[in-house]
Motif scaffolding. Structure first.
Motif, mmCIF file in Angstrom:
data_model
loop_
_atom_site.group_PDB
_atom_site.id
_atom_site.type_symbol
_atom_site.label_atom_id
_atom_site.label_comp_id
_atom_site.label_asym_id
_atom_site.label_seq_id
_atom_site.Cartn_x
_atom_site.Cartn_y
_atom_site.Cartn_z
ATOM 1 N N LEU A 160 -1.272 0.865 3.651
ATOM 2 C CA LEU A 160 -0.168 0.754 3.723
ATOM 3 C C LEU A 160 0.242 2.428 3.505
ATOM 4 O O LEU A 160 1.132 3.312 4.014
ATOM 5 C CB LEU A 160 0.906 -0.395 3.934
ATOM 6 C CG LEU A 160 0.585 -1.630 4.737
ATOM 7 C CD1 LEU A 160 1.458 -2.512 3.455
ATOM 8 C CD2 LEU A 160 1.962 -1.279 6.225
ATOM 9 N N TRP A 164 1.015 5.234 4.593
ATOM 10 C CA TRP A 164 2.394 6.264 4.617
ATOM 11 C C TRP A 164 2.104 7.359 4.713
ATOM 12 O O TRP A 164 3.505 8.384 5.165
ATOM 13 C CB TRP A 164 3.067 5.714 2.829
ATOM 14 C CG TRP A 164 4.005 6.545 2.669
ATOM 15 C CD1 TRP A 164 3.972 7.087 1.694
ATOM 16 C CD2 TRP A 164 6.068 6.596 2.938
ATOM 17 N NE1 TRP A 164 5.437 7.713 1.653
ATOM 18 C CE2 TRP A 164 5.862 7.114 2.173
ATOM 19 C CE3 TRP A 164 6.439 5.419 3.508
ATOM 20 C CZ2 TRP A 164 7.605 7.271 2.497
ATOM 21 C CZ3 TRP A 164 7.463 5.591 3.809
ATOM 22 C CH2 TRP A 164 8.225 6.628 3.089
ATOM 23 N N ILE A 181 7.598 -0.335 2.440
ATOM 24 C CA ILE A 181 6.272 -0.350 2.303
ATOM 25 C C ILE A 181 5.109 -1.219 1.955
ATOM 26 O O ILE A 181 4.304 -1.833 2.661
ATOM 27 C CB ILE A 181 6.607 0.958 3.732
ATOM 28 C CG1 ILE A 181 7.627 1.113 4.468
ATOM 29 C CG2 ILE A 181 4.980 1.304 4.771
ATOM 30 C CD1 ILE A 181 8.018 2.723 5.753
ATOM 31 N N LEU A 182 5.601 -0.728 0.629
ATOM 32 C CA LEU A 182 4.436 -0.705 0.093
ATOM 33 C C LEU A 182 4.137 -1.721 -1.024
ATOM 34 O O LEU A 182 3.719 -2.215 -1.822
ATOM 35 C CB LEU A 182 4.003 0.327 -0.848
ATOM 36 C CG LEU A 182 3.577 1.888 -0.114
ATOM 37 C CD1 LEU A 182 3.051 2.989 -1.184
ATOM 38 C CD2 LEU A 182 2.620 1.896 0.896
ATOM 39 N N SER A 186 5.132 -6.859 1.910
ATOM 40 C CA SER A 186 4.822 -5.912 2.938
ATOM 41 C C SER A 186 3.583 -5.326 3.243
ATOM 42 O O SER A 186 3.007 -5.869 4.756
ATOM 43 C CB SER A 186 5.586 -4.238 3.193
ATOM 44 O OG SER A 186 4.510 -3.795 3.709
ATOM 45 N N GLY A 187 2.903 -6.207 2.280
ATOM 46 C CA GLY A 187 1.215 -6.222 2.286
ATOM 47 C C GLY A 187 0.768 -7.908 3.359
ATOM 48 O O GLY A 187 -0.020 -8.554 3.695
ATOM 49 N N LEU A 190 1.429 -7.512 6.571
ATOM 50 C CA LEU A 190 0.434 -6.637 7.037
ATOM 51 C C LEU A 190 -1.603 -7.856 7.408
ATOM 52 O O LEU A 190 -2.228 -7.630 8.717
ATOM 53 C CB LEU A 190 0.272 -6.046 6.639
ATOM 54 C CG LEU A 190 -1.434 -5.011 6.996
ATOM 55 C CD1 LEU A 190 -1.250 -4.811 8.378
ATOM 56 C CD2 LEU A 190 -1.687 -3.924 6.319
ATOM 57 N N TYR A 239 9.553 0.296 10.933
ATOM 58 C CA TYR A 239 8.566 -0.537 9.867
ATOM 59 C C TYR A 239 7.472 -0.911 10.934
ATOM 60 O O TYR A 239 6.490 -1.289 10.676
ATOM 61 C CB TYR A 239 9.226 -1.414 8.867
ATOM 62 C CG TYR A 239 8.043 -2.469 8.561
ATOM 63 C CD1 TYR A 239 7.202 -2.179 7.380
ATOM 64 C CD2 TYR A 239 8.032 -3.673 8.647
ATOM 65 C CE1 TYR A 239 6.247 -2.621 6.261
ATOM 66 C CE2 TYR A 239 6.922 -4.931 8.356
ATOM 67 C CZ TYR A 239 6.267 -4.453 7.653
ATOM 68 O OH TYR A 239 5.504 -5.215 6.489
ATOM 69 N N CYS A 242 4.776 1.857 11.818
ATOM 70 C CA CYS A 242 3.826 1.573 10.378
ATOM 71 C C CYS A 242 3.012 -0.141 10.384
ATOM 72 O O CYS A 242 1.487 0.345 9.944
ATOM 73 C CB CYS A 242 4.829 1.594 9.268
ATOM 74 S SG CYS A 242 5.290 3.019 8.773
ATOM 75 N N LEU A 243 3.508 -1.118 10.913
ATOM 76 C CA LEU A 243 2.330 -2.465 10.693
ATOM 77 C C LEU A 243 1.556 -1.876 12.255
ATOM 78 O O LEU A 243 0.165 -2.585 11.897
ATOM 79 C CB LEU A 243 3.589 -3.534 11.085
ATOM 80 C CG LEU A 243 2.870 -4.776 10.921
ATOM 81 C CD1 LEU A 243 2.471 -5.174 9.775
ATOM 82 C CD2 LEU A 243 4.431 -6.028 11.341
ATOM 83 N N ALA A 246 -1.076 0.516 10.931
ATOM 84 C CA ALA A 246 -1.812 -0.366 10.137
ATOM 85 C C ALA A 246 -2.697 -1.664 10.438
ATOM 86 O O ALA A 246 -4.387 -1.513 10.297
ATOM 87 C CB ALA A 246 -1.253 -1.070 8.718
#
Length: 331
Positions: A160, A164, A181-182, A186-187, A190, A239, A242-243, A246
């Motif tokens: 992530l 970013w 996000i980090l 969030s992890g 993911l 988000y 970004c997801l 990832a």
């Protein structure tokens, strides 16, 4: 009944032997000139071994010293993970101890570990054994008390972070947005989202998908509850994409032999799925064309066609050097 021998000399005389036990013909070369009575007692045996097969006690002293140095460090870090007191989970339904998970995530992404030689070795081993295809991958099964490890030793928060840095966002609340996000939540999203999508595409399992989806929902709640209200709209805006990036990056990095499965339609499914999950709306058509995947392509192209053979040769050489080192220490 014959009378038994009273001592060794009488036994040798009756059996017409010079010595006992007799050496086999091929044992003569060892020159085993052991005097009678050497192994007649524990004390004599110990004394003989001490004189003829001495052991370097310095090796044990060195091991003990290293253990004593390691114990305080082990106790320090184990206390962060293991506790006699039951910890309350933020995701109570699945009993996940987020405090321990947060600590482990921070530690494994610390500068000390990121630059440690063993980290590079782990990545090299992962690449050297990357013949597995996405079709041959197997989901190990849902575990309610822990997250399933991502393939290829991929670390969720670190990935992530790469995503970013590749975005070049020009938005407000940059610092807060990055922390969200980090974050640990969030992890967690993911990791579970990757395996949910993997199952839906390559290994359907309704029960596992339902369990994963339920935990993803819990993680979303945790993430959004920690988000300040002024930042929420911005988070919802960026988000999902970004997801999706990832998850795509995990597939692309972990299964280089299956890149033909990760085309435009694959990207479209990812962007639509996570946008519908998080916002309830479909993204703009072809939004995935805006992805900055230059870092991902470079990480693959740097490997080169012959890198696997070079890594395996290097690992074999390291193993030989290691064995030679320990042999020298013990001689």
């Amino acid at each position: 009944m014959e009378n038994l021998s009273k001592d060794l000399e009488e036994f040798l005389h009756l059996e017409d032997l010079i010595n006992w036990p007799e050496l086999l013909p091929d044992e003569d070369e060892f020159q085993m000139n052991i005097q009678p009575g050497v192994f007649s007692s524990y004390e004599s045996t110990v004394q003989y071994i001490h004189e003829h097969a001495p052991f370097q006690m310095e090796i044990l002293d060195d091991i003990e010293q290293r253990i004593n140095q390691f114990v305080p460090r082990l106790e320090k870090y184990s206390s962060k993970i293991l506790s006699d007191k039951p910890g309350e989970s933020k995701i109570k339904e699945h009993h996940i101890d987020l405090s321990s998970y947060t600590f482990l995530t921070q530690i494994k992404n610390s500068d000390a570990l990121l630059t440690h030689p063993s980290r590079k070795l782990s990545e090299e081993l992962s690449f050297a054994n990357s013949d597995v295809t996405v079709q041959s991958e197997r989901f190990p099964g849902f575990k309610p008390f822990e997250f399933t490890e991502l393939p290829g030793h991929t670390e969720a928060v670190q990935l992530l972070s790469w995503i970013w840095r590749a975005q070049n966002f020009n938005l407000g609340y940059q610092s807060t947005l990055k922390k969200l996000i980090l974050s640990t939540s969030s992890g967690a999203i993911l990791q579970d989202a990757f395996w949910w999508f993997f199952l839906s595409k390559f290994q359907p399992s309704q029960e596992d998908q339902d369990n994963l989806f339920s935990r993803i929902a819990d993680s979303f709640v945790t993430l959004f509850m920690t988000c300040p209200p002024p930042v929420l709209d911005t988070l919802l805006k960026v988000y999902p994409d970004c997801l999706a990036q990832a998850v795509f990056a995990i597939f692309y990095k972990s299964y280089p032999e299956s890149h033909n499965h990760f085309g435009d339609e694959f990207k479209k499914e990812l962007t639509e799925l996570f946008s519908l999950w998080i916002t309830g709306l479909k993204p703009l058509p072809f939004s995935w064309r805006q992805w900055n995947l230059e870092w991902l392509v470079k990480s693959i192209s740097k490997r080169g066609p012959d890198r696997k053979e070079r890594i395996l040769r290097e690992l074999e050489l390291r193993s030989e050097n290691c064995n030679h080192y320990y042999y020298q220490r013990c001689v």
